[in-house]
Enzyme design. Sequence first.
Site, short mmCIF file in Angstrom:
data_model
loop_
_atom_site.label_atom_id
_atom_site.label_comp_id
_atom_site.label_asym_id
_atom_site.label_seq_id
_atom_site.Cartn_x
_atom_site.Cartn_y
_atom_site.Cartn_z
N GLU A 193 -31.03 18.72 -56.65
CA GLU A 193 -31.17 20.15 -56.31
C GLU A 193 -30.45 21.06 -57.30
O GLU A 193 -30.86 22.19 -57.52
CB GLU A 193 -30.67 20.41 -54.88
CG GLU A 193 -31.58 19.87 -53.78
CD GLU A 193 -31.30 18.43 -53.40
OE1 GLU A 193 -30.53 17.74 -54.12
OE2 GLU A 193 -31.84 17.97 -52.38
N GLY B 95 -34.69 15.89 -50.69
CA GLY B 95 -35.05 15.70 -49.28
C GLY B 95 -35.55 14.28 -49.00
O GLY B 95 -35.43 13.79 -47.87
#
Length: 258
Positions: A132, A109
């Site tokens: 991720e 993010g």
Amino acid sequence: MSAYEHILTEKNERVGLVRLNRPKALNALNNALITELMHALSEYDADPAIGAIVITGNERSFAAGADIKEMADASAVQMLTADHISPFDRIRSITKPVIAAVSGWCLGGGNEVAMSCDMIIASETARFGQPEINLGVIPGAGGTQRLTKAVGKALAMEMVLNNRTLTAEEAQQYGLVNRVVPVERYLEEALALAAEIAQRAPLAVRLGKEAVNHAFESFLSDGLADERRSFYFLFSSADQKEGMAAFMEKRKPEWKGE
Ligand code: CAA
């Protein structure tokens, strides 16, 4: 809101600066920080005395991603209904130029926030990645879309599927960042660039930004919606629970493919 808990703000003449400020968590983006960041950006955007905005972290970390501890136990339905990723979209709708001044970790993010800005100034120590996959999920805030447009399919595949991280120099070579400067100068350089742009004709700057974004973002909205659904969907998998638990327990995950 005047006093923030997770960010610091200051004005340098016509430049509004936001510092992400959760140093112990490497500036992991929890929901409260994202809410504060978007509030500060909106205030600068509405302030006629501000002509450009800089977002930064600290030397060790711009941001190490969304806060894993906050979302580890969430179900897919909770992720979908809470829709905590939507506020990330606010950066994209800021009308004034936004520059990310990145040093250290710029992951998940964090990289998605940086890529949502209009330009990135990196210190030599910056490291860019979408890790991720290590958690059993995929990027959820634009990583698969903006990264692919910025660096191309081949490299984006390696980054998203195999946690390839980029040095600052590589990130510049592949077009992800504007410039790389020594760590002592990355913020100063970003502020100077922002100050220069802030002196220019405001309407032309605004429409120029809009036009470049239009070229960059055609067809982006479908891809973003698709990515977000897949990100939320993965919270119904055992692998997401295992991946995030393993991160918090500081051990290697065991994948089951379910
Ligand atoms: N969320 C929550 N906490 C985090 C975090 C994150 N994303 N990243 C780091 N932290 C915390 C660590 O848990 C640790 O806390 P404790 O001291 O309480 O244990 C502290 O920050 C310092 O981190 P490390 O001890 O791990 O520091 P390190 O120098 O050994 O490693 C690192 C640095 C490689 C960045 C490592 O912290 C790491 O891998 N972080 C996670 C990166 C990641 O997976 N990001 C993606 C998140 S998911 C996402 O962003 C989804 C999306 O698309 C929206």
